[in-house]
Design an enzyme around this catalytic site. Structure first.
Site, PDB file in Angstrom:
ATOM      1  N   HIS A 127      -3.924   5.729   4.058  1.00  9.74           N
ATOM      2  CA  HIS A 127      -4.619   4.623   3.395  1.00  9.74           C
ATOM      3  C   HIS A 127      -4.131   3.264   3.906  1.00  9.74           C
ATOM      4  O   HIS A 127      -4.930   2.404   4.300  1.00  9.74           O
ATOM      5  CB  HIS A 127      -4.424   4.742   1.885  1.00  9.74           C
ATOM      6  CG  HIS A 127      -5.285   3.840   1.071  1.00  9.74           C
ATOM      7  ND1 HIS A 127      -4.911   2.556   0.746  1.00  9.74           N
ATOM      8  CD2 HIS A 127      -6.494   4.031   0.493  1.00  9.74           C
ATOM      9  CE1 HIS A 127      -5.858   1.986   0.011  1.00  9.74           C
ATOM     10  NE2 HIS A 127      -6.833   2.859  -0.165  1.00  9.74           N
ATOM     11  N   SER A 132     -11.087  -0.562  -1.214  1.00 13.47           N
ATOM     12  CA  SER A 132      -9.847  -0.613  -0.437  1.00 13.47           C
ATOM     13  C   SER A 132     -10.100  -1.048   1.000  1.00 13.47           C
ATOM     14  O   SER A 132      -9.212  -1.566   1.673  1.00 13.47           O
ATOM     15  CB  SER A 132      -9.165   0.759  -0.415  1.00 13.47           C
ATOM     16  OG  SER A 132      -8.543   1.040  -1.630  1.00 13.47           O
ATOM     17  N   ASP A 163       0.838  -1.205   0.000  1.00 12.25           N
ATOM     18  CA  ASP A 163       0.000   0.000   0.000  1.00 12.25           C
ATOM     19  C   ASP A 163       0.870   1.252   0.000  1.00 12.25           C
ATOM     20  O   ASP A 163       2.016   1.219  -0.444  1.00 12.25           O
ATOM     21  CB  ASP A 163      -0.913  -0.043   1.241  1.00 12.25           C
ATOM     22  CG  ASP A 163      -2.262   0.621   1.017  1.00 12.25           C
ATOM     23  OD1 ASP A 163      -2.301   1.859   0.875  1.00 12.25           O
ATOM     24  OD2 ASP A 163      -3.280  -0.095   0.979  1.00 12.25           O
TER      25      ASP A 163
END
Length: 529
Positions: free
Chosen positions: A283, A453, A67
């Site tokens: 994220h 996600s 990621d």
């Protein structure tokens, strides 16, 4: 008068159309709830722990979060961060001889030897246009050689698409800039940094623009306070629009010198640095928390899997990841013991799919399960590809690769998240991906995020949970169990097709036709020998 501001009001108004949860339902772990017990379409994780796993022994499973970065010091993550015990921290030596110096908690393929890291990148489309602009700089459709015509036509199509997107992005940036300008004026006139809905109602607009902003605010503030709206929608929206214009779609922007590698050499393996957090770990930290947030510390949230370690592998900037970095991240994770990979990234174009396919095949050969987010463009990926993908260029499908779409909390016609990609053959399962609360970097914070996600790590956590309690199962068997144990959705759902809303059988959205379920999966896993 700036007409773009009113266009942007439509974007802001969409906030109120999102399926907000009531206060009773807006719990930190709704993805782990049970449909029958809680009336929320989670994956029954808590039920599984209570009824199936209590008193049973488990073995630790290493999960790679491939990621944008992971905050290894977050209160809800620090206990579950992987430590490479074969490496001596900070000595500048590759102690374990794996080619990566001081990779104590993972690796950063977006970093340079001086410790710096890429934050912003172009889209793959932008890179393809930049490459082919140089290649076809001295030719036209009339002079192109016959052998190059097909490539030239693709270049022209890509260039037109890039120009189209850039026009839209500039319009969006102008729109949200205008909206923010008038919103800031209103806040200044009210004299409070965080005005209430009563303050907004009492405000007397002095222009058409202020009138429009006031109306949008009154709608939005029925669902969230001003501060939350300003941070999550206005500031985040401006940041996204600014980055799209100045970085993502800018053919003149190229940050790769920071890394110091040859970006055109897909075979190059050993570059980067050991900073797994990077400049923006929001994220990746959110993803890591969904998988493995500490279930023992009575704070924050609870990850799906209890006995796992998180390896941080950084390959995803703010922009599109490069195929070279994707391939190397997969290989690094597989070589260093990860048995589940979470890949919450994707793009519509691919520079070198073959090199990614090679890495996927390698991971499959090492008994690794790869979990990939389906994407957030509400597109049918049977028709419009999303990369990377489980289908190989040379034919066949990766046997231990699972693609995940996003579902909502309520068992009704809106069960499919409006943004989620889908595909009867290209997407395998759906999992909770709307308003998921999880860990974010710095100061031990948490936030609510939407996306496939968020759905992918729910499945990665489930896969790790299964492998933890049933370590003899292969990656292929774990995928099979997850697929067979879904809660089937025997109804039609609403889905946008262009400007129209259509009814689609949920069974047509993915291979399994259902939502993953931990309770069912673990019961099924117990029957495997």
């Amino acid at each position: 008068m700036n007409k773009n501001i009113f266009k942007n009001l439509l974007v802001v108004a969409l906030v109120t159309a999102l399926p907000f949860l009531s206060n009773a339902q807006r719990k930190a772990n709704w993805q782990n709830f049970d449909l029958k017990t809680d009336s929320i379409f989670g994956i029954s994780t808590e039920k599984a722990y209570t009824e199936l796993l209590k008193g049973k022994k488990s073995t630790p499973v290493l999960v790679a979060v491939i990621d944008g970065g992971v905050d290894l010091n977050h209160e809800d993550l620090k206990r579950v961060i992987w430590k490479n015990t074969k490496e001596i921290p900070g000595n500048g030596v590759d102690d374990d001889k794996n080619g990566y110096i001081d990779d104590v908690h993972g690796w950063n393929f977006l970093g340079g030897k001086d410790g710096k890291s890429i934050e912003f990148e172009t889209l793959e489309l932008t890179r393809l246009v930049r490459r082919d602009q140089a290649r076809f700089a001295k030719v036209t459709a009339a002079t192109i050689a016959e052998k190059d015509k097909a490539d030239y036509e693709i270049f022209v199509q890509n260039r037109e698409e890039l120009e189209k997107r850039l026009v839209t992005a500039k319009s969006d940036l102008a729109g949200i800039t205008g909206f923010k300008f008038y919103l800031d004026q209103i806040v200044k006139k009210i004299g409070k940094p965080n005005p209430t809905i009563a303050d907004i109602e009492a405000f007397k607009p002095t222009s058409q623009q202020e009138e429009g902003v006031k109306g949008a605010l009154l709608n939005v503030m029925k669902e969230m306070d001003f501060s939350t709206f300003y941070t999550s929608q206005i500031e985040a929206g401006y940041k996204q629009a600014y980055e799209m214009v100045n970085y993502n779609l800018n053919v003149d922007y190229n940050p790769r010198d920071i890394v110091g590698d040859d970006p055109n050499n897909s075979k190059e393996r050993f570059y980067g640095n050991n900073d797994i957090k990077g400049p923006d770990a929001l994220h990746g930290s959110h993803v890591a928390g969904i998988i493995a947030a500490d279930r023992t510390n009575a704070i924050g949230i609870k990850g799906v899997a209890a006995n796992v370690m998180i390896m941080g592998v950084r390959n995803t900037p703010s922009g599109d990841e490069r195929d070279k970095d994707v391939a190397n991240a997969i290989r690094y994770a597989a070589d260093n013991g990860a048995k589940v990979l979470n890949m919450s990234f994707g793009k519509g174009y691919s520079w070198d799919k073959a090199i990614v396919d090679e890495a996927v095949k390698y991971a499959v050969s090492k008994d690794v399960l790869l979990v990939h987010a389906a994407g957030n463009d509400n597109k049918d990926t049977d028709v419009e590809p999303n990369f990377p993908s489980k289908k190989y260029l040379d034919g066949g499908v990766a046997s231990s690769y699972i693609v995940v779409g996003a579902s909502d909390y309520k068992d009704d016609e809106n069960l499919k998240a409006a943004f989620s990609n889908y595909g009867k053959t290209s997407v395998d399962v759906f999992a909770p991906g709307v308003r998921i609360n999880s860990t974010i970097p710095d100061d031990n914070k948490y936030s609510v995020q939407d996306g496939t996600s968020m759905a992918a790590p729910v499945v990665a956590g489930l896969a790790a949970l299964i492998r933890s309690y049933y370590p003899k199962l292969s990656a292929v068997q774990v995928k099979e169990i997850i697929m067979k144990s879904v809660v089937k959705v025997n109804r039609s759902i609403k889905n946008m097709k262009g400007a129209d809303t259509v009814d689609v059988p949920f069974a047509d959205l993915c291979v399994s036709g259902g939502i993953v379920n931990a309770y069912n999966a673990l019961k099924l896993a117990a029957t495997y020998k």
